[in-house]
Enzyme design. Structure first.
Site, PDB file in Angstrom:
ATOM      1  N   TYR A   1       0.835  -1.248   0.128  1.00  0.00           N
ATOM      2  CA  TYR A   1      -0.034   0.062   0.117  1.00  0.00           C
ATOM      3  C   TYR A   1       0.800   1.327  -0.186  1.00  0.00           C
ATOM      4  O   TYR A   1       0.844   2.159  -0.726  1.00  0.00           O
ATOM      5  CB  TYR A   1      -0.820  -0.145   1.262  1.00  0.00           C
ATOM      6  CG  TYR A   1      -1.624   1.251   1.583  1.00  0.00           C
ATOM      7  CD1 TYR A   1      -2.574   1.803   0.535  1.00  0.00           C
ATOM      8  CD2 TYR A   1      -1.348   2.117   2.775  1.00  0.00           C
ATOM      9  CE1 TYR A   1      -3.265   2.849   0.832  1.00  0.00           C
ATOM     10  CE2 TYR A   1      -1.952   3.444   2.639  1.00  0.00           C
ATOM     11  CZ  TYR A   1      -2.894   3.723   1.821  1.00  0.00           C
ATOM     12  OH  TYR A   1      -3.354   5.009   2.278  1.00  0.00           O
TER      13      TYR A   1
ATOM     14  N   TRP B   1      -4.460   8.034   9.577  1.00  0.00           N
ATOM     15  CA  TRP B   1      -5.354   7.262  10.573  1.00  0.00           C
ATOM     16  C   TRP B   1      -6.596   8.028  10.388  1.00  0.00           C
ATOM     17  O   TRP B   1      -7.122   8.649  11.521  1.00  0.00           O
ATOM     18  CB  TRP B   1      -4.905   7.591  11.996  1.00  0.00           C
ATOM     19  CG  TRP B   1      -3.557   6.821  12.306  1.00  0.00           C
ATOM     20  CD1 TRP B   1      -2.658   6.349  11.275  1.00  0.00           C
ATOM     21  CD2 TRP B   1      -3.178   6.484  13.460  1.00  0.00           C
ATOM     22  NE1 TRP B   1      -1.544   5.692  12.027  1.00  0.00           N
ATOM     23  CE2 TRP B   1      -1.716   5.598  13.375  1.00  0.00           C
ATOM     24  CE3 TRP B   1      -3.425   6.572  14.693  1.00  0.00           C
ATOM     25  CZ2 TRP B   1      -0.942   4.883  14.267  1.00  0.00           C
ATOM     26  CZ3 TRP B   1      -2.829   5.933  15.896  1.00  0.00           C
ATOM     27  CH2 TRP B   1      -1.617   5.014  15.663  1.00  0.00           C
TER      28      TRP B   1
END
Length: 281
Positions: free
Chosen positions: A124, A150
């Protein structure tokens, strides 16, 4: 200003639309309207809409699944931004591209600045770095790359906080890793920050995330507490919960540059969390 939002159906894309100033002529495009990995479609749609800016909120975000699907991750996160950048170059537009803290290896113990060396640990992160590099190469003087981390926020989109609250409603005890550090970021706060950066004419690479450092355990415990749940959140190590993709142990972003550009940082993640948790089902 005429702005195309790509990935408008996702968590950040939805928040970007909600935070858009009234002066913006907004053209939201969901994945069903435009798949960034389809170069001919990107060229055709961008040429038709002729925006001043393209905001790329699209992305392949399944970090663990990417280890088994590297080609798909690369097409969306690496080739897709390149397609958008070329289309933007053809019409003289600018591109705002969203990237991630996972371009860093997490081996340092201080927050990462924009110009720190990169070294992604997983597929990723590698695919997101490829997207960054393509945007810089194709649009050297007409891009803004915003790294964040996040993300959590409203809607039906999967995110860590929503997952923890679901599990907390099902179990008396939930284990969460306590040795990975970052800055939890509220999607609506980031969306507002993106519009502020555009208004300031920011270019290059900028880190933007809510204030405050936390572990996933810290975030989970705060979310459960805010929701008034009695589930016990138990800290554990990354080694105790092995995953297909390696995560950086410390990927806190240094947002000093953002604060200097805008004049104020984003609010603390705990304050943002208190705005989000009450709307959870």
């Amino acid at each position: 200003m005429r702005v195309v939002v790509v990935g408008a159906g996702g968590m950040l894309g939805t928040a970007v639309q909600g935070a858009a100033p009234s002066s913006i002529e907004l053209i939201p495009l969901r994945h069903s309207d435009l798949a960034v990995e389809d170069a001919p479609s990107v060229e055709r749609v961008v040429a038709r809409e002729r925006p001043d800016w393209i905001l790329n909120c699209s992305g392949y975000t399944q970090v663990d699944r990417a280890e088994a699907e590297p080609e798909i991750a690369q097409r969306v996160n690496g080739v897709g931004p390149a397609n958008l950048a070329r289309a933007a170059r053809e019409i003289g537009a600018h591109l705002l591209h969203i990237s991630t803290d996972y371009v860093f290896d997490g081996r340092t113990r201080r927050p990462y600045r924009e110009d720190d060396p990169v070294g992604p640990l997983n597929v990723y992160g590698q695919s997101k770095l490829a997207g960054e590099q393509a945007v810089r190469a194709i649009l050297p003087d007409a891009h803004l790359i915003v790294r964040t981390q996040w993300l959590f926020g409203p809607g039906d989109h999967p995110n860590f906080v929503a997952t923890i609250l679901r599990l907390a409603g099902e179990r008396p005890e939930v284990q969460v890793v306590n040795d990975q550090y970052g800055r939890p970021t509220y999607a609506p706060d980031l969306a507002a920050a993106l519009w502020k950066l555009l208004a300031r004419g920011a270019q290059g690479t900028v880190h933007s995330a809510n204030e405050g450092v936390a572990t996933w355990f810290d975030l989970a415990r705060a979310a459960v507490s805010a929701a008034g749940l009695r589930t016990t959140i138990v800290p554990c190590s990354t080694a105790d919960m092995p995953r297909p993709a390696r995560r950086p142990p410390f990927s806190v972003l240094d947002c000093t540059k953002y604060t200097a550009l805008i004049g104020a940082p984003l609010r603390h993640w705990a304050k943002a969390l208190s705005k989000y948790v009450p709307v959870m089902p």
